[in-house]
Design a protein around this motif. Sequence first.
Motif, PDB file in Angstrom:
ATOM      1  N   THR A 181       3.479  -2.545  -3.980  1.00 46.04           N
ATOM      2  CA  THR A 181       2.171  -3.075  -4.339  1.00 46.04           C
ATOM      3  C   THR A 181       1.477  -2.040  -5.219  1.00 46.04           C
ATOM      4  OG1 THR A 181       2.005  -4.260  -2.251  1.00 46.04           O
ATOM      5  CG2 THR A 181      -0.038  -3.920  -3.453  1.00 46.04           C
ATOM      6  N   THR A 223      -2.160  -0.899  -6.870  1.00 44.66           N
ATOM      7  CA  THR A 223      -3.611  -1.089  -6.822  1.00 44.66           C
ATOM      8  C   THR A 223      -4.267  -0.219  -7.887  1.00 44.66           C
ATOM      9  OG1 THR A 223      -3.844   0.610  -5.125  1.00 44.66           O
ATOM     10  CG2 THR A 223      -3.687  -1.648  -4.368  1.00 44.66           C
ATOM     11  N   ARG A 230      -5.779  -4.954  -5.740  1.00 40.39           N
ATOM     12  CA  ARG A 230      -4.361  -5.228  -5.951  1.00 40.39           C
ATOM     13  C   ARG A 230      -4.179  -5.877  -7.318  1.00 40.39           C
ATOM     14  NH1 ARG A 230      -0.690  -9.431  -5.375  1.00 40.39           N
ATOM     15  NH2 ARG A 230       1.284  -8.869  -4.425  1.00 40.39           N
TER      16      ARG A 230
END
Length: 81
Positions: free
Chosen positions: A60, A62, A67
């Motif tokens: 992920t 960010t 995000r």
Amino acid sequence: LPYTRLTASVRGAEARFRLALLPFRMGEPLPQVRDGTLAWPGQTDRLAFTVGPDGRTRCTVTRDGKRIAGTEAEGEKVREL
């Protein structure tokens, strides 16, 4: 144009490393890279790696606490690496 090829040979029971390939043009600033953080002037991205129920690594990204990209399925339960 000829291309330079990148290869990596690794021996081990379980790969526990990450490799970031970042495209850039000559003269552009390269990011500072440390502990999953890539920092350019005026921008910092954080990469977080987790493991899904199938054992595959998820990532992920960010930026400013929001995000912006990820590989996990929506609602999927993952565990921190």
